[in-house]
Design a protein around this motif. Structure first.
Motif, PDB file in Angstrom:
ATOM      1  N   LEU A  21       0.826  -1.203   0.000  1.00 21.95           N
ATOM      2  CA  LEU A  21       0.000   0.000   0.000  1.00 21.95           C
ATOM      3  C   LEU A  21       0.863   1.257   0.000  1.00 21.95           C
ATOM      4  N   ASP A  22       0.227   2.382  -0.261  1.00 22.79           N
ATOM      5  CA  ASP A  22       0.898   3.669  -0.125  1.00 22.79           C
ATOM      6  C   ASP A  22       1.335   3.841   1.327  1.00 22.79           C
ATOM      7  N   GLY A  23       2.600   4.145   1.528  1.00 19.47           N
ATOM      8  CA  GLY A  23       3.117   4.321   2.888  1.00 19.47           C
ATOM      9  C   GLY A  23       3.506   3.016   3.561  1.00 19.47           C
ATOM     10  N   ASP A  85       3.254   3.425 -18.945  1.00 20.61           N
ATOM     11  CA  ASP A  85       4.493   3.862 -18.281  1.00 20.61           C
ATOM     12  C   ASP A  85       5.469   2.684 -18.217  1.00 20.61           C
ATOM     13  N   ARG A  86       4.971   1.522 -17.866  1.00 21.90           N
ATOM     14  CA  ARG A  86       5.880   0.354 -17.803  1.00 21.90           C
ATOM     15  C   ARG A  86       6.351  -0.045 -19.197  1.00 21.90           C
ATOM     16  N   HIS A  87       5.443   0.015 -20.164  1.00 19.80           N
ATOM     17  CA  HIS A  87       5.846  -0.347 -21.525  1.00 19.80           C
ATOM     18  C   HIS A  87       6.984   0.557 -21.998  1.00 19.80           C
ATOM     19  N   ASP A 106      10.230  -1.171  -7.277  1.00 21.83           N
ATOM     20  CA  ASP A 106       9.305  -0.635  -6.287  1.00 21.83           C
ATOM     21  C   ASP A 106       7.988  -0.395  -7.016  1.00 21.83           C
ATOM     22  N   ARG A 107       7.081  -1.294  -6.884  1.00 20.90           N
ATOM     23  CA  ARG A 107       5.824  -1.406  -7.630  1.00 20.90           C
ATOM     24  C   ARG A 107       6.083  -1.936  -9.045  1.00 20.90           C
ATOM     25  N   TYR A 108       5.100  -2.719  -9.501  1.00 21.13           N
ATOM     26  CA  TYR A 108       5.169  -3.260 -10.867  1.00 21.13           C
ATOM     27  C   TYR A 108       3.741  -3.604 -11.276  1.00 21.13           C
ATOM     28  N   GLY A 171       5.363  19.395  -0.550  1.00 20.46           N
ATOM     29  CA  GLY A 171       5.115  19.180  -1.974  1.00 20.46           C
ATOM     30  C   GLY A 171       4.557  17.794  -2.255  1.00 20.46           C
ATOM     31  N   ARG A 172       4.449  16.998  -1.213  1.00 15.22           N
ATOM     32  CA  ARG A 172       4.121  15.580  -1.367  1.00 15.22           C
ATOM     33  C   ARG A 172       2.690  15.340  -0.853  1.00 15.22           C
ATOM     34  N   ALA A 173       1.753  16.234  -1.288  1.00 20.65           N
ATOM     35  CA  ALA A 173       0.361  16.096  -0.847  1.00 20.65           C
ATOM     36  C   ALA A 173      -0.176  14.730  -1.258  1.00 20.65           C
TER      37      ALA A 173
HETATM   38  C1  TYD Z   1       2.624   1.765 -10.448  1.00 22.26           C
HETATM   39  C2  TYD Z   1       1.155   1.834 -10.184  1.00 22.26           C
HETATM   40  C3  TYD Z   1       0.659   2.629  -9.173  1.00 22.26           C
HETATM   41  N1  TYD Z   1      -0.671   2.677  -8.948  1.00 22.26           N
HETATM   42  C4  TYD Z   1      -1.175   3.566  -7.896  1.00 22.26           C
HETATM   43  C5  TYD Z   1      -0.654   3.294  -6.514  1.00 22.26           C
HETATM   44  C6  TYD Z   1      -0.566   4.651  -5.863  1.00 22.26           C
HETATM   45  O1  TYD Z   1      -1.752   4.885  -5.104  1.00 22.26           O
HETATM   46  C7  TYD Z   1      -0.531   5.627  -7.008  1.00 22.26           C
HETATM   47  C8  TYD Z   1       0.763   6.399  -7.123  1.00 22.26           C
HETATM   48  O2  TYD Z   1       1.893   5.539  -7.025  1.00 22.26           O
HETATM   49  P1  TYD Z   1       2.919   5.639  -5.827  1.00 22.26           P
HETATM   50  O3  TYD Z   1       3.920   4.596  -5.908  1.00 22.26           O
HETATM   51  O4  TYD Z   1       2.178   5.651  -4.563  1.00 22.26           O
HETATM   52  O5  TYD Z   1       3.563   7.000  -6.042  1.00 22.26           O
HETATM   53  P2  TYD Z   1       3.866   8.103  -4.944  1.00 22.26           P
HETATM   54  O6  TYD Z   1       3.642   7.514  -3.588  1.00 22.26           O
HETATM   55  O7  TYD Z   1       5.284   8.420  -5.170  1.00 22.26           O
HETATM   56  O8  TYD Z   1       2.884   9.187  -5.265  1.00 22.26           O
HETATM   57  O9  TYD Z   1      -0.757   4.892  -8.190  1.00 22.26           O
HETATM   58  C9  TYD Z   1      -1.559   1.955  -9.715  1.00 22.26           C
HETATM   59  O10 TYD Z   1      -2.781   1.998  -9.494  1.00 22.26           O
HETATM   60  N2  TYD Z   1      -1.085   1.174 -10.723  1.00 22.26           N
HETATM   61  C10 TYD Z   1       0.250   1.085 -10.984  1.00 22.26           C
HETATM   62  O11 TYD Z   1       0.655   0.363 -11.920  1.00 22.26           O
END
Ligand code: TYD
Ligand code: ADP
Length: 237
Positions: A21-23, A85-87, A106-108, A171-173
């Motif tokens: 999850l986020d965080g 973005d991944r492509h 970090d995420r995929y 800046g990281r709202a």
């Molecule tokens: C990479 C990726 C992120 N997400 C979502 C998860 C996060 O809630 C959001 C932004 O990604 P996140 O990694 O959280 O970026 P940051 O924390 O730096 O803003 O996008 C997807 O839904 N699909 C994806 O393929």
């Protein structure tokens, strides 16, 4: 000379993904793993998705902060942006895999499966997980990971961490997904089902603060179950 884990070059790096999850602490854990693996003489490549600073990722971020004419109202539009973005990162990924022993992501693709399925609800989970896997792995040609690590930090802890990050870095709202506690909880549940189903690779589910040396052992261990055939199905999909 660095010790090379079996299964690393010349066949390509081990591709290991950190999800959560986020965080949850993905970025922090990835940094610790890079340090641990580096201390063992291994060369590590690292990439985080979305790749902010590039076209599709910036459009996605803009949408998650209310821009792009409400594109974030559409789970499918968001998923396509993240997939594209991944492509667009395929060459970079291939380059990292050739140059390093281990590539940590970090995420995929599973992020897209988990968040999009969580947005659409349980009735559409199988369909959307199938769609994301078919789109990203089978059609766009993204490589299957060797291992996916689910950093299964409790949703309240992850929210607290994401919240304090927002305070520390103005800046990281928090974006739309980060502010949505129900979405985060539902995403955690989908992630657990993806892991249980060994979706597109072996998975390991980790607690909020995993021991990094043990995890590094796992990352370089070539013996866990081989990555399933790209068309193998998880989660009903
Ligand atoms: C990479 C990726 C992120 N997400 C979502 C998860 C996060 O809630 C959001 C932004 O990604 P996140 O990694 O959280 O970026 P940051 O924390 O730096 O803003 O996008 C997807 O839904 N699909 C994806 O393929
Ligand atoms: N194991 C941990 N214990 C305590 N705080 C942590 C831990 N891991 C991360 N954090 C803190 O939580 C916040 C979010 O961590 P981060 O790694 O950026 O998460 P993610 O990349 O999953 O969004 C950061 O402020 C970080 O310092």
């Amino acid at each position: 000379m660095s010790a090379r884990p079996m299964g690393a070059r010349p066949g390509g790096a081990r591709l290991v993904v950190v999800e959560g999850l986020d965080g949850a602490g993905k970025n922090t854990l990835t940094t610790r793993l890079v340090a641990e693996l580096g201390a063992r003489g291994l060369s590590v490549g690292r990439l985080a998705f979305p790749r902010y600073g590039t076209l599709h990722a910036d459009l996605a971020a803009d949408a998650l902060h209310g821009g792009q004419a409400g594109a974030a109202d559409s789970p499918h539009a968001m998923a396509l942006l993240f997939a594209l973005d991944r492509h667009a990162a395929l060459d970079a990924l291939t380059g990292l895999a050739v140059a390093h022993d281990v590539v940590l992501l970090d995420r995929y693709v599973a992020s897209n499966a988990a968040y999009t399925a969580a947005r659409l609800g349980p009735d559409r989970e199988a369909e959307v997980v199938e769609w994301i896997g078919a789109l990203e792995f089978d059609r766009l040609g993204l490589p299957a990971p060797h291992l996916q690590l689910l950093l299964d930090t409790p949703v309240e802890v992850a929210a607290e961490r994401a919240g304090s990050r927002e305070v520390a870095y103005p800046g990281r709202a928090r974006d739309r997904y980060e502010r949505d506690a129900d979405l985060q909880a539902a995403t955690g549940e989908v992630y657990r089902r993806l892991a249980a189903a060994a979706w597109r690779s072996p998975w390991r589910v980790l607690g909020a603060d995993p021991a990094v040396p043990e995890l590094a052992d796992l990352v370089v261990d070539p013996t866990p179950e081989p990555a399933p055939h790209p068309r193998s199905r998880g989660v009903a999909g």
